[in-house]
Design an enzyme around this catalytic site. Structure first.
Site, PDB file in Angstrom:
ATOM      1  CG  HIS A 117      -6.474 -11.205  -3.974  1.00  0.00           C
ATOM      2  ND1 HIS A 117      -6.633 -11.041  -2.594  1.00  0.00           N
ATOM      3  CD2 HIS A 117      -5.761 -10.733  -4.790  1.00  0.00           C
ATOM      4  CE1 HIS A 117      -6.405  -9.877  -3.639  1.00  0.00           C
ATOM      5  NE2 HIS A 117      -5.964  -9.668  -4.358  1.00  0.00           N
ATOM      6  CG  ASP A 119      -4.706 -12.127   0.277  1.00  0.00           C
ATOM      7  OD1 ASP A 119      -4.879 -11.902  -0.246  1.00  0.00           O
ATOM      8  OD2 ASP A 119      -3.353 -11.563   0.303  1.00  0.00           O
ATOM      9  CG  ASP A 150      -6.669  -5.708  -3.966  1.00  0.00           C
ATOM     10  OD1 ASP A 150      -6.558  -6.070  -4.698  1.00  0.00           O
ATOM     11  OD2 ASP A 150      -6.486  -4.796  -3.668  1.00  0.00           O
ATOM     12  CD  GLU A 184      -2.663  -9.665  -5.057  1.00  0.00           C
ATOM     13  OE1 GLU A 184      -2.086  -9.238  -5.424  1.00  0.00           O
ATOM     14  OE2 GLU A 184      -2.314  -9.151  -3.553  1.00  0.00           O
ATOM     15  CD  GLU A 185      -3.598  -6.867  -1.612  1.00  0.00           C
ATOM     16  OE1 GLU A 185      -2.980  -6.266  -1.860  1.00  0.00           O
ATOM     17  OE2 GLU A 185      -4.512  -6.545  -1.858  1.00  0.00           O
ATOM     18  CG  ASP A 213      -6.250  -8.773  -7.667  1.00  0.00           C
ATOM     19  OD1 ASP A 213      -6.919  -8.241  -7.407  1.00  0.00           O
ATOM     20  OD2 ASP A 213      -5.233  -8.974  -7.328  1.00  0.00           O
ATOM     21  CG  HIS A 245      25.508  14.609  20.887  1.00  0.00           C
ATOM     22  ND1 HIS A 245      25.603  15.803  19.818  1.00  0.00           N
ATOM     23  CD2 HIS A 245      24.183  14.480  21.954  1.00  0.00           C
ATOM     24  CE1 HIS A 245      24.545  16.280  21.008  1.00  0.00           C
ATOM     25  NE2 HIS A 245      24.156  15.756  22.298  1.00  0.00           N
ATOM     26  CB  THR A 347      21.000  16.775  17.434  1.00  0.00           C
ATOM     27  OG1 THR A 347      21.376  16.125  19.463  1.00  0.00           O
ATOM     28  CG2 THR A 347      20.396  18.049  17.922  1.00  0.00           C
ATOM     29  NE  ARG A 360       5.729   0.413  -9.195  1.00  0.00           N
ATOM     30  CZ  ARG A 360       4.906  -1.067  -8.902  1.00  0.00           C
ATOM     31  NH1 ARG A 360       4.790  -2.145  -8.918  1.00  0.00           N
ATOM     32  NH2 ARG A 360       4.971  -0.510  -7.260  1.00  0.00           N
ATOM     33  CG  HIS A 462      -3.457  -1.620  -1.765  1.00  0.00           C
ATOM     34  ND1 HIS A 462      -2.411  -2.094  -2.382  1.00  0.00           N
ATOM     35  CD2 HIS A 462      -4.350  -2.970  -2.177  1.00  0.00           C
ATOM     36  CE1 HIS A 462      -2.076  -2.938  -2.582  1.00  0.00           C
ATOM     37  NE2 HIS A 462      -3.102  -3.627  -2.811  1.00  0.00           N
TER      38      HIS A 462
END
Length: 493
Positions: A117, A119, A150, A184-185, A213, A245, A347, A360, A462
C-alpha cells in the site's frame, strides 16, 4: 558446431537462463542506490494520507505515480475502480483506484503476487517530528519521512527488484504480479470486494502471495508467519436525557460513567488475565516446536523495556513475553467517548458515555463467538448493578487471525533468501498487530502467503520520526531479488 554452442552458451548466460546471476543483480542495486533513494524521496513528498479526505487528490496522484512507475519498467498495468467511500454527512467520495500489474505469464513458472500500500498515517511537523515528515531526510544513514517504512520503501524495493532484472536483460525467474492499494491505513475500503471479484481472473494463476508490510523484531532479519486478529467493541451506557451539573444532581442519579467504569473493570485482572469466560479456553496450546522457535529468536527484554520507557513488564522471560505479544489474546481499553477530557476542570455528569476496547484474536478464536461472549458477559455484569441506565454493546471490527505453516516450501525459500543476503538464519516471528488482508487473501484465494519484511525494528511506524535505513532499503531489495530465485526452485505441483 562449437561456434554455435558458444553463442548459445553466452546467450543463455546473458539472459540469465543458465544460472542465477546474483552478483550482477546486486551490483546493479549498489550502483543505483542514489536513484532508488531519489524515487523514495519523490514518493514520500506526496501526502497520501487516506484518513484525510482533504488530501484525496494527493492520494489519487500517489496511485498514478505507482502505476506510471510500473508501466515504465514494462508492466501490464491496470487501475481498478473499487467504488466510493461513504462520508459521515451522507455524501460520497471516490476511493483511490487499486493498481495491478503483471510481468510475465509463462505457464511453466510459478506466479507470485506482491501486495503493498502507498497510503500513509497522518503526520505534521508540530506533532513532534524532528524533520518535515513529507521531505525525506537522510540522517546518519536513516531516511526519515512519513510512509518511508510503512509502506512506500518496501513497495519500491519490490518494483526495483523487477526493474533490476529487466535492466540487465535477465529473465525473471517467476511471473510477478502487483496489487497496490491506497486505503490500507483506514481499513482497505473496497479491496475485499475487488479480491472476491477477481478471484477467478487476476488471482487464477497466482501460486503465492507476498506481503512486506511489517518489520523485523531486532537487528536480525525476520520472516513473519502469523498475525493476531482484532475484535473492536463499543460499550455505550446512557442515562439522563442531557448532561447534568454534578453539584445540582450528583448523589441523586445513577451516573452512566460510574456504571461504565464498573463493567470495564470486569474485563481483565490486574495481572492481565482476561476474565470473560471462554476466551482463554479457545486459545491453541503452545507446541514444543513453537516454543523452540521463540527460544531461538533474538530479543532483548531489557532493551524492550527501555524502548517503551517502563521499569517492569507483565512477564520477565523472553518466551512468555513473545507468546503473550503474539499468540495470546489481550484486552486493551482505548478510551471513553463522551467523557470530559479537555484541559482544566468541568463538573459535568455525562448523559452518555461509550467505552472503546479491543480483544486481539489468536487461533483458535472466532470473532462471531467472541462477540457473543463479550456481549453476554457485559450484560450480565451490568445487570448485577441493578442500574436504571441502559447498556448497548456492539462489535465494530471482527478481524480474524492469520497463521501460516513455517514448514511450507515458501518459508524455506524465505529462509534461504535471508541466508544468501545476510548470512544469518532469520528469526521466525509473528506480529501482535492485525493485517486483515492476509486472512482475506487466504480465505478468498486459497493461496499460500508469506510476510517478508525489510523494515527495521526501530522504524517508528505510525509514530513521529518514522524512518527506514538505507541498509534495510537497499539490502531489502537484494533480499527480494534472491527470494524470487528461491521461489523459482520450488517444485511445481
Amino acid at each position: 558446431m562449437m561456434i554455435g554452442f558458444s553463442f548459445v552458451f553466452v546467450f543463455l548466460m546473458w539472459t540469465g537462463v543458465g544460472g542465477f546471476r546474483f552478483d550482477n543483480l546486486t551490483q546493479y542495486v549498489n550502483s543505483h542506490e542514489e536513484e532508488f533513494v531519489k524515487t523514495l524521496r519523490t514518493w514520500v513528498a506526496v501526502e497520501s494520507d487516506s484518513s484525510d479526505i482533504g488530501k484525496r487528490s494527493d492520494l489519487h496522484r500517489m496511485m498514478d505515480l505507482t502505476a506510471e512507475k510500473l508501466r515504465v519498467i514494462g508492466g501490464s498495468v491496470a487501475m481498478v475502480d473499487v467504488g466510493v467511500q461513504a462520508l459521515a454527512n451522507g455524501s460520497t467520495i471516490d476511493l483511490p483506484k487499486v493498481v495491478t500489474a503483471q510481468f510475465g505469464s509463462d505457464p511453466d513458472k510459478h506466479t507470485v503476487c506482491i501486495y503493498g500500500h502507498v497510503d500513509v498515517q497522518p503526520a505534521k511537523k508540530e506533532d513532534g517530528w524532528a524533520t518535515d515528515p513529507y521531505q525525506l531526510t537522510d540522517i546518519n544513514g536513516n531516511l526519515y519521512g512519513r510512509g518511508a517504512s510503512d509502506n512506500k520503501a518496501p513497495v519500491l524495493a519490490w518494483i526495483h527488484t523487477v526493474e533490476v532484472y529487466r535492466a540487465l536483460n535477465i529473465e525473471l525467474p517467476v511471473n510477478v504480479k502487483f496489487l497496490i492499494e491506497g486505503m490500507e491505513e483506514t481499513g482497505s475500503d473496497g479491496l475485499d470486494a475487488m479480491i472476491v471479484a477477481q478471484r477467478d481472473t487476476f488471482f487464477s494463476d497466482v501460486d503465492y502471495i507476498i506481503i512486506s508490510d511489517c518489520g523485523w523484531l531486532s537487528r536480525r532479519p525476520a520472516v513473519t508467519y502469523g498475525t493476531r486478529g482484532n475484535c473492536y467493541f463499543f460499550a455505550e451506557v446512557s442515562g439522563p436525557k442531557k448532561d447534568l451539573h454534578s453539584g445540582v444532581y450528583g448523589g441523586t442519579v445513577v451516573e452512566p460513567m460510574t456504571d461504565l467504569i464498573g463493567i470495564m473493570d470486569k474485563l481483565i485482572s490486574p495481572s492481565g488475565e482476561i476474565l470473560i469466560p471462554g476466551i482463554r479456553e479457545a486459545v491453541a496450546a503452545l507446541s514444543d516446536e513453537e516454543w523452540k522457535i521463540y527460544q531461538d529468536i533474538e530479543f532483548d527484554v531489557e532493551r524492550y523495556k527501555e524502548d517503551i520507557g517502563i521499569s517492569e513488564l507483565m512477564y520477565n522471560n523472553k518466551v512468555d513475553l513473545l507468546a503473550h505479544r503474539w499468540r495470546h489474546p489481550t484486552v486493551s481499553i482505548h478510551g471513553i467517548e463522551g467523557a470530559f477530557s479537555a484541559p482544566g476542570t468541568k463538573t459535568v455528569i455525562p448523559a452518555k458515555v461509550t467505552a472503546k476496547f479491543s480483544i486481539r484474536q489468536v487461533p483458535n478464536m472466532d470473532p462471531g463467538v467472541v462477540e457473543r461472549q463479550v456481549t453476554d458477559y457485559l450484560n450480565a455484569a451490568f445487570s448485577k448493578r441493578k442500574s436504571p441506565n441502559k447498556l448497548n454493546v456492539t462489535m465494530v471490527i471482527g478481524a480474524k487471525p492469520w497463521l501460516a505453516d513455517v514448514n511450507n516450501p515458501l518459508y524455506e525459500a524465505g529462509r534461504a533468501a535471508v541466508r544468501r543476503v545476510f548470512d544469518v538464519e532469520p528469526d521466525m516471528i509473528r506480529e501482535g498487530g492485525t493485517i486483515p488482508i492476509a486472512k482475506t487473501f487466504e480465505d478468498v484465494t486459497g493461496k499460500s502467503i508469506i510476510m517478508l519484511p525489510i523494515g527495521g525494528f526501530d522504524d517508528g511506524l505510525h509514530s513521529q520520526n518514522e524512518k527506514i535505513s538505507r541498509y534495510n532499503y537497499i539490502e531489502g531489495t537484494k533480499l527480494f531479488i534472491s527470494f524470487l530465485h528461491e521461489v523459482s526452485q520450488i517444485k511445481k505441483r
